[in-house]
Design an enzyme around this catalytic site. Sequence first.
Site, short mmCIF file in Angstrom:
data_model
loop_
_atom_site.label_atom_id
_atom_site.label_comp_id
_atom_site.label_asym_id
_atom_site.label_seq_id
_atom_site.Cartn_x
_atom_site.Cartn_y
_atom_site.Cartn_z
N SER A 1 0.83 -1.19 0.00
CA SER A 1 0.00 0.00 0.00
C SER A 1 0.87 1.26 0.00
CB SER A 1 -0.96 -0.05 1.20
OG SER A 1 -1.96 0.93 1.11
N ASP B 1 -8.49 -5.00 -6.44
CA ASP B 1 -8.00 -4.02 -5.48
C ASP B 1 -8.08 -2.61 -6.08
OD1 ASP B 1 -6.79 -2.59 -3.50
OD2 ASP B 1 -4.88 -3.67 -3.56
N HIS C 1 -7.59 -5.73 -0.58
CA HIS C 1 -6.35 -4.97 -0.36
C HIS C 1 -5.51 -5.54 0.78
CE1 HIS C 1 -3.69 -1.57 -0.74
NE2 HIS C 1 -3.89 -1.20 0.51
#
Length: 524
Positions: free
Chosen positions: A325, A382, A454
Amino acid sequence: MHTGINSTLPAPNLHVFHPRRASFMCNNSTLNPVVSSSAAPSSTRQHLSNLEKLLQKTNQTDPEVVKGCSNGSVETKGKVLLERLNLSRIWPEMSAADDMSPRNLNRLQRLLSKTMEYSPRNNLGSRWREYHGCYDWSGLLDPLDENLRREVVRYGEFVQAAYHCFHSNPTMSADEAPLPRHVSLPERSYKVTKSLYATSSVGLPQWVDDVAPKLGWMTQQSSWMGFVAVCDDKREIQRMGRRDIVIALRGTATCLEWTENFRAQLVEISESDDPTQKVGCGFLSLHKTPGAHVPSLAESVVDEVQRLTEMYKGENLSITITGHSLGAALSLLVADEISSSAPQVPPMAVFSFGGPRVGNKGFADRLNEKNIKVLRIVNNQDLITKVPGVFIDERLKQDLDKLEEEQRNESFARVFNMLENNNPWAYSHVGTELKVDTKMSPYLKPNADVACCHDLEAYLHLVDGFLSMECPFRSNAKRSLAKLIDNQKSNVKQLYTDEALSLNLERRDSFSISMVSCLPSPSR
């Protein structure tokens, strides 16, 4: 062979069947001596032996009592015990549901266990540069090479260790320098050499500073971001073909970091002579801003890498940067910073999980010119991997498809040139993509939510099971499902959550869990 069991018994009646213990008993043997060892198959003898041991440990129960039991506890217990005997191997006509058949029970129980199990760890030897991306992982991604799969999962677990270390102590004093932290690495062959910090700095209007000058803590905050580790085990160095330096960075965890994520305007890189090379404002701020008692992320990384490369000068070295991320975005900036700090640096690769776009095409070209290899692991569901930036309308693409090839190429070039040079939101991805898909997992729901798509553990689960874009989830996947169920129970199919509950795998106090296997969910 007489065993007292009707071979034509249908599968639905397994739970009401009760074998007669006397038919297996003899004065001198636990099995009927009439059955010779040569006449009976080895699998049959084994199952009969297992059944005899089971019956010796359980009390005899009247069939009528079991049949009339109101709460069903005895009946259910008998059914589970019989299923675990794997009777379907002796009497094939006793079929059950494929996913929960006795044939698959042992494998499912292994996947639901807390014990970590890995794909084969082979000797990379002279091919380590290939697995490190010197050929952009050509020929290794589809189908996915088993050695590369193991390396990708291994680097993902370094990021999980960074998450765990942060969540174990998320606070940091604003009045004094931070104390050293202990990081529980997934491998004993590496040792942590430095902690890394990132500082969020969100400016407020001048009138706010005049009215409330003590609100500085709301605009600037330093947080533990990750670590630098180096392999110091001789056997592992020999297996990998070099000494590996790992930089692991966690994802977004604080409110100010979320604020930095939304500062998505593209700005120029201060060290670049090319004004067309731009990156996201928030990412660059986190990368470059020093804290009150800690240096900037950029400065810390460069100093430590230079120290380690000097210490191990003359050895085969590699630098591997991995993040999830926000950590994936910062990994690209860290790689760019290291490559700019010295004329020659060891081979460098970035393994990013669920990373957003970081800069424009000029920044992507900048990394390519520096020979920085980037493998982006992307979940097709995602949403984070699709932001920030603008998208070309699908209708525009359909209209362009109707044009002749020469006209289409000219139109595309004109459109992309306009987006890249004149639009401050024209982001571009970097590197080679390994795309996985939540829908390919037999354990996750196809409509899994955004958080699951995610989640880092979900990423590692999908990578561990990935074969190729045209093949289903591999049947010999090694990674435990326990952590995935713990993190994303609502997104795992009920068939497996129910089985986990029946095996009491949701009760952590029933197990001796190592630090590696109890890392918290990165989505928390």
